[in-house]
Design an enzyme around this catalytic site. Structure first.
Site, short mmCIF file in Angstrom:
data_model
loop_
_atom_site.label_atom_id
_atom_site.label_comp_id
_atom_site.label_asym_id
_atom_site.label_seq_id
_atom_site.Cartn_x
_atom_site.Cartn_y
_atom_site.Cartn_z
N PHE A 164 0.87 -1.18 0.00
CA PHE A 164 0.00 0.00 0.00
C PHE A 164 0.90 1.23 0.00
CE2 PHE A 164 -2.61 3.43 1.47
CZ PHE A 164 -3.87 3.16 0.96
N ASP A 249 9.52 2.89 1.28
CA ASP A 249 8.32 3.61 1.68
C ASP A 249 8.20 3.50 3.21
OD1 ASP A 249 5.75 4.35 2.45
OD2 ASP A 249 4.80 3.55 0.64
N LYS A 279 2.96 11.02 7.48
CA LYS A 279 2.17 10.66 8.65
C LYS A 279 2.71 11.28 9.94
CE LYS A 279 0.09 6.39 6.88
NZ LYS A 279 -1.28 6.91 6.73
#
Length: 477
Positions: A164, A249, A279
């Site tokens: 993801f 990532d 985030k």
């Protein structure tokens, strides 16, 4: 609301303008507003599973609903609130920016705060020399795709199964779950999938020498899948061999989540060509993403003065986002937040592993730091197996709702399933949780899992209800 002029001639909003009062006055319209103007389907989901409690306040790892009940948040905004909600140092940094009346986003200038944040980030990856700021993790991934193609002259993008990386078109093209892709094609050409934690498969995919970049989450968020010890180092070596850029990532795993600043820090010698973070870097207030990269890659993109703005984003280096990032990194160091994540993570992992030994429905426990996955699997006993199989027939992964819903309803613990059709519940608490919070987590999970081993029980009655809802939704669709 009225506006006044200050002594410097700038405008100041009347302090009587009270957003808290506005929110309070419209609280009863919370769900009707969203049903009418936003995502009605999401409102239906919340009401169906009993999550429509209306959270009104957040502080640290806790949330309070409209009745004043306190919850422990193990979702933390999908990992955004690493420092907890409304950390005073981050809030003070943002107030300082606003009070300072800085010349923000001039565009024909450069930002001091952006330079400072880039410098601080690169201290954690000294083999990298440049930073590109974005507004989110997905936007950072989009930038990394463009940078990789520009730097290598190759079209191919490679990602792992079950990955993801975001939901914008480029990042969606690298999504390992078809449910997110359905109805949105055609997606980015030359984006291909390879098995996670499989170096032979990776070499076969790279051998054509047409892959610009291999994107990999050091620990996969969908399932909390941790690679074997030598996988990331081996993947890096293969990328070097075939001229492919190696991109980590770290949008969810970075900034302390796994008990190290980056998840790659658990694997000595791993030095990606690009690292994407977001985030937690925001401090939970202002969205920010960043791509840390080698200088030669950056220079391939911004290679002449007339190409100085060939890629960018209007709000990406805004002073509020940069200040939030600077404050977050300072808090991580000054309050030893990453050390706390490692310590409490070790405690919780050990506790869940003991539960796994005692409960047949718990198939596996894995994680690093405060990124923990508890995987459930088919039981051996006949009565439980029959109930499990019924749920799986209706909807794969439905069993996890039999754990997460009672945790929320009966124990005031908010958590999530680690992906569509997944049998793993993922814990992403704030990195500041205490031993008392760990007690709360352990006792709550133990009680709910124990109840799930009784059939019939309230848990399996809930399962019957959820199965009926799923069947009804499938028929209406």
């Amino acid at each position: 609301m009225s506006v006044h002029a200050t002594h410097s001639g700038s405008a100041r909003i009347d302090p009587r303008y009270d957003l808290a009062a506005l929110v309070a006055s419209r609280e009863s319209d919370r769900f009707s507003l969203h049903t009418k103007h936003l995502n009605e389907m999401w409102v239906r989901v919340l009401k169906t599973i009993g999550y429509d409690v209306g959270f009104t306040r957040g502080l640290g790892p806790y949330l309070w609903d409209r009745k004043g009940d306190r919850y422990l948040d193990l979702l933390s905004g999908w990992g955004v609130f690493a420092l907890g909600r409304n950390h005073p140092a981050v809030r003070d940094a943002l107030v300082s920016v606003l009070d300072g009346e800085l010349a923000n986003l001039v565009q024909l200038d450069v930002s001091v705060l952006a330079g400072v944040l880039a410098e601080k980030l690169l201290d954690y990856a000294p083999w990298l020399e440049k930073v590109f700021f974005a507004n989110s993790g997905a936007e950072g991934v989009e930038a990394a795709i463009k940078f990789a193609r520009a730097a290598t002259g190759r079209p191919g993008i490679l990602h792992c199964a079950h990955s993801f990386h975001g939901l914008t078109y480029g990042s969606l093209s690298m999504n390992g779950d078809e449910i997110f892709k359905k109805g949105f094609g055609p997606l980015l050409p030359n984006a291909h999938e390879v098995a996670f934690d499989d170096l032979d498969a990776l070499e076969r995919a790279l051998a054509g020498r047409d892959v610009a970049a291999f994107f990999v989450e050091p620990i996969q968020g969908k399932g909390v899948n941790i690679p074997q010890e030598g996988y990331l180092l081996g993947a890096q070596a293969l990328c070097r061999k075939y001229g492919t850029l190696f991109v980590a990532d770290e949008i969810q795993t970075g900034v302390g989540r796994t008990g190290r600043f980056f998840a790659i820090d658990h694997f000595p010698g791993v030095e990606p060509d690009m690292i994407v973070v977001a985030k937690a870097l925001s401090g939970g207030h202002v969205p920010v993403g960043a791509v840390l990269t080698r200088k030669w890659i950056f220079d391939k993109v911004f290679d002449r003065m007339d190409r100085a703005v060939v890629h960018g984003s209007t709000f990406s280096k805004n002073d509020l986002a940069m200040a939030a990032g600077v404050a977050t990194l300072d808090v991580l160091k000054n309050e030893r937040v990453i050390e706390n994540a490692a310590k409490t993570g070790d405690r919780l992992l050990a506790s869940f592993q003991r539960m796994a030994a005692g409960y047949e429905l718990v198939a596996d426990v894995r994680g690093k730091g405060l990124m923990i996955g508890i995987e459930f699997g088919p039981p051996k006993s006949f009565k439980l197996k029959a109930a499990w199989n019924l749920l799986e027939t209706v909807n794969s992964g439905l069993f996890c709702q039999l754990i997460s819903i009672p945790l929320f309803r009966d124990h005031k613990v908010l958590t999530q399933v680690a992906g569509h059709g997944n049998h793993t519940i993922k814990l992403l608490p704030t990195l500041t949780i205490s031993d008392e919070d760990c007690d709360w987590i352990e006792q709550s999970f133990d009680a709910v899992i124990a109840d799930a081993h009784k059939a019939p029980s309230a848990v399996w009655s809930l399962g019957k209800t959820l199965a009926e809802h799923a069947i009804k939704a499938r028929m209406s669709g």
